[in-house]
Design an enzyme around this catalytic site. Sequence first.
Site, PDB file in Angstrom:
ATOM      1  N   PHE A  87     -14.048   3.613   4.095  1.00 15.33           N
ATOM      2  CA  PHE A  87     -13.092   2.753   3.394  1.00 15.33           C
ATOM      3  C   PHE A  87     -12.636   3.456   2.122  1.00 15.33           C
ATOM      4  O   PHE A  87     -13.442   3.783   1.258  1.00 15.33           O
ATOM      5  CB  PHE A  87     -13.695   1.386   3.069  1.00 15.33           C
ATOM      6  CG  PHE A  87     -12.625   0.395   2.698  1.00 15.33           C
ATOM      7  CD1 PHE A  87     -11.881  -0.245   3.681  1.00 15.33           C
ATOM      8  CD2 PHE A  87     -12.326   0.140   1.366  1.00 15.33           C
ATOM      9  CE1 PHE A  87     -10.859  -1.126   3.355  1.00 15.33           C
ATOM     10  CE2 PHE A  87     -11.306  -0.751   1.024  1.00 15.33           C
ATOM     11  CZ  PHE A  87     -10.575  -1.379   2.023  1.00 15.33           C
ATOM     12  N   VAL A  88     -11.333   3.700   2.047  1.00 18.88           N
ATOM     13  CA  VAL A  88     -10.802   4.444   0.905  1.00 18.88           C
ATOM     14  C   VAL A  88      -9.882   3.580   0.040  1.00 18.88           C
ATOM     15  O   VAL A  88      -9.271   2.631   0.531  1.00 18.88           O
ATOM     16  CB  VAL A  88     -10.022   5.700   1.365  1.00 18.88           C
ATOM     17  CG1 VAL A  88     -10.968   6.771   1.867  1.00 18.88           C
ATOM     18  CG2 VAL A  88      -8.988   5.359   2.422  1.00 18.88           C
TER      19      VAL A  88
ATOM     20  N   ASP B 292      -5.131   2.489  10.645  1.00 20.24           N
ATOM     21  CA  ASP B 292      -6.538   2.222  10.958  1.00 20.24           C
ATOM     22  C   ASP B 292      -6.610   1.812  12.421  1.00 20.24           C
ATOM     23  O   ASP B 292      -6.735   2.650  13.308  1.00 20.24           O
ATOM     24  CB  ASP B 292      -7.055   1.151   9.999  1.00 20.24           C
ATOM     25  CG  ASP B 292      -8.536   0.843  10.198  1.00 20.24           C
ATOM     26  OD1 ASP B 292      -9.190   1.547  10.991  1.00 20.24           O
ATOM     27  OD2 ASP B 292      -9.042  -0.101   9.570  1.00 20.24           O
TER      28      ASP B 292
ATOM     29  N   GLY C 134       0.763  -1.244   0.000  1.00 19.60           N
ATOM     30  CA  GLY C 134       0.000   0.000   0.000  1.00 19.60           C
ATOM     31  C   GLY C 134       0.791   1.291   0.000  1.00 19.60           C
ATOM     32  O   GLY C 134       0.311   2.321  -0.463  1.00 19.60           O
TER      33      GLY C 134
ATOM     34  N   ASP D  93      -5.882  -0.356  -1.604  1.00 25.77           N
ATOM     35  CA  ASP D  93      -6.633  -1.296  -2.446  1.00 25.77           C
ATOM     36  C   ASP D  93      -7.915  -1.776  -1.788  1.00 25.77           C
ATOM     37  O   ASP D  93      -8.100  -1.674  -0.569  1.00 25.77           O
ATOM     38  CB  ASP D  93      -5.780  -2.535  -2.728  1.00 25.77           C
ATOM     39  CG  ASP D  93      -5.679  -3.436  -1.492  1.00 25.77           C
ATOM     40  OD1 ASP D  93      -5.267  -2.942  -0.426  1.00 25.77           O
ATOM     41  OD2 ASP D  93      -6.052  -4.627  -1.579  1.00 25.77           O
TER      42      ASP D  93
ATOM     43  N   ARG E 247      -5.302   0.419  -6.662  1.00 22.81           N
ATOM     44  CA  ARG E 247      -4.125   1.092  -6.097  1.00 22.81           C
ATOM     45  C   ARG E 247      -3.621   2.193  -7.024  1.00 22.81           C
ATOM     46  O   ARG E 247      -2.970   3.139  -6.581  1.00 22.81           O
ATOM     47  CB  ARG E 247      -2.982   0.089  -5.890  1.00 22.81           C
ATOM     48  CG  ARG E 247      -3.266  -0.969  -4.841  1.00 22.81           C
ATOM     49  CD  ARG E 247      -1.972  -1.702  -4.507  1.00 22.81           C
ATOM     50  NE  ARG E 247      -2.182  -2.959  -3.818  1.00 22.81           N
ATOM     51  CZ  ARG E 247      -2.373  -3.082  -2.496  1.00 22.81           C
ATOM     52  NH1 ARG E 247      -2.421  -2.009  -1.738  1.00 22.81           N
ATOM     53  NH2 ARG E 247      -2.530  -4.261  -1.953  1.00 22.81           N
TER      54      ARG E 247
ATOM     55  N   LYS F 227      -7.121   7.154  10.202  1.00 20.18           N
ATOM     56  CA  LYS F 227      -8.570   7.173  10.435  1.00 20.18           C
ATOM     57  C   LYS F 227      -8.865   7.694  11.829  1.00 20.18           C
ATOM     58  O   LYS F 227      -8.147   7.396  12.776  1.00 20.18           O
ATOM     59  CB  LYS F 227      -9.159   5.772  10.261  1.00 20.18           C
ATOM     60  CG  LYS F 227      -9.284   5.388   8.804  1.00 20.18           C
ATOM     61  CD  LYS F 227     -10.126   4.144   8.610  1.00 20.18           C
ATOM     62  CE  LYS F 227     -10.090   3.727   7.145  1.00 20.18           C
ATOM     63  NZ  LYS F 227     -10.741   2.425   6.928  1.00 20.18           N
TER      64      LYS F 227
ATOM     65  N   ASP G 294       0.589   3.302   4.179  1.00 21.61           N
ATOM     66  CA  ASP G 294      -0.465   4.065   3.525  1.00 21.61           C
ATOM     67  C   ASP G 294      -1.455   4.643   4.531  1.00 21.61           C
ATOM     68  O   ASP G 294      -1.833   5.806   4.448  1.00 21.61           O
ATOM     69  CB  ASP G 294      -1.196   3.200   2.475  1.00 21.61           C
ATOM     70  CG  ASP G 294      -1.622   1.827   3.014  1.00 21.61           C
ATOM     71  OD1 ASP G 294      -1.465   1.555   4.224  1.00 21.61           O
ATOM     72  OD2 ASP G 294      -2.108   1.008   2.213  1.00 21.61           O
TER      73      ASP G 294
HETATM   74  P1  IMP Z   1      -4.242  -1.442  10.834  1.00 24.84           P
HETATM   75  O1  IMP Z   1      -3.286  -2.504  11.218  1.00 24.84           O
HETATM   76  O2  IMP Z   1      -5.651  -1.719  11.253  1.00 24.84           O
HETATM   77  O3  IMP Z   1      -3.790  -0.028  11.215  1.00 24.84           O
HETATM   78  O4  IMP Z   1      -4.392  -1.516   9.275  1.00 24.84           O
HETATM   79  C1  IMP Z   1      -3.547  -0.920   8.401  1.00 24.84           C
HETATM   80  C2  IMP Z   1      -3.671  -1.589   7.054  1.00 24.84           C
HETATM   81  O5  IMP Z   1      -5.037  -1.903   6.752  1.00 24.84           O
HETATM   82  C3  IMP Z   1      -3.214  -0.647   5.980  1.00 24.84           C
HETATM   83  O6  IMP Z   1      -1.862  -0.841   5.694  1.00 24.84           O
HETATM   84  C4  IMP Z   1      -4.110  -1.003   4.819  1.00 24.84           C
HETATM   85  O7  IMP Z   1      -3.504  -2.028   4.057  1.00 24.84           O
HETATM   86  C5  IMP Z   1      -5.358  -1.554   5.421  1.00 24.84           C
HETATM   87  N1  IMP Z   1      -6.458  -0.559   5.447  1.00 24.84           N
HETATM   88  C6  IMP Z   1      -7.003   0.030   6.530  1.00 24.84           C
HETATM   89  N2  IMP Z   1      -7.987   0.879   6.185  1.00 24.84           N
HETATM   90  C7  IMP Z   1      -8.070   0.829   4.835  1.00 24.84           C
HETATM   91  C8  IMP Z   1      -8.887   1.514   3.857  1.00 24.84           C
HETATM   92  O8  IMP Z   1      -9.751   2.364   4.155  1.00 24.84           O
HETATM   93  N3  IMP Z   1      -8.664   1.184   2.558  1.00 24.84           N
HETATM   94  C9  IMP Z   1      -7.724   0.282   2.170  1.00 24.84           C
HETATM   95  N4  IMP Z   1      -6.931  -0.368   3.035  1.00 24.84           N
HETATM   96  C10 IMP Z   1      -7.097  -0.092   4.351  1.00 24.84           C
HETATM   97 MG    MG Z   2      -1.327  -2.190   3.649  1.00 22.47          MG
END
Ligand code: IMP
Ligand code: MG
Length: 190
Positions: A163-164, A112, A53, A170, A176, A140, A109
């Site tokens: 969700f973006v 979350d 990403g 992706d 992407r 987020k 990227d």
């Molecule tokens: P985390 O571990 O929950 O912080 O997730 C991070 C990963 O989830 C990012 O590197 C993305 O690959 C994916 N992700 C989280 N939110 C989104 C979104 O809105 N769109 C696309 N991928 C996302």
């Molecule tokens: Mg990722």
Amino acid sequence: MTKVAHTVLIPRSQIADRVSELGRQLAKDLRADLEAMGESEPHEVVIIPVLVGSILFVADLVRHVDLNMSMRVVTVSSYPGATTESKGAALKGALPPDLAGRHVVIMDDILDTGNTLAMLKRLVLEQNPASVRICVMLRKEIPREGEADLTPEYVGFDIPDVFVVGYGLDYDGLYRNLPDIVILEDPESV
Ligand code: IMP
Ligand code: MG
């Protein structure tokens, strides 16, 4: 993409402006660290892009960082397949083993839940780097209960809990390459 309803959240021009600002800020901060420590070795700064990403973000940002650096990629899977729910983070393969004494910047990227970056930061810190910074394009809003408490040093944009896709992000491996960051309307119906 033409078949999927979407709304532009952050247009490409705004992305470009912010990425150049972030790159220049990061360069300034790293330079201050290097000068404070009297370091002049060409391999002190290590950028760790989280694949896949972050690739567009990293490619654009490092062109604004006027310093010697090396890059070591890592792969983390957190959203396997067609889902918009976080499944926790898993490192695929090994972390670069030679981070001791170096200035490390982990780039992703989007933050979350923070699980991905919290895991990576913990693993990097085990190697005793000189510094670790986290740089994300998007964050987020609303940290949810029980999720990793992680404050990145650099954030491109804070966005609502939608969700973006696009600019590296992706859905099920697709979109992407979109130049803008867009909101996918009802991704489960794709
Ligand atoms: P985390 O571990 O929950 O912080 O997730 C991070 C990963 O989830 C990012 O590197 C993305 O690959 C994916 N992700 C989280 N939110 C989104 C979104 O809105 N769109 C696309 N991928 C996302
Ligand atoms: Mg990722």
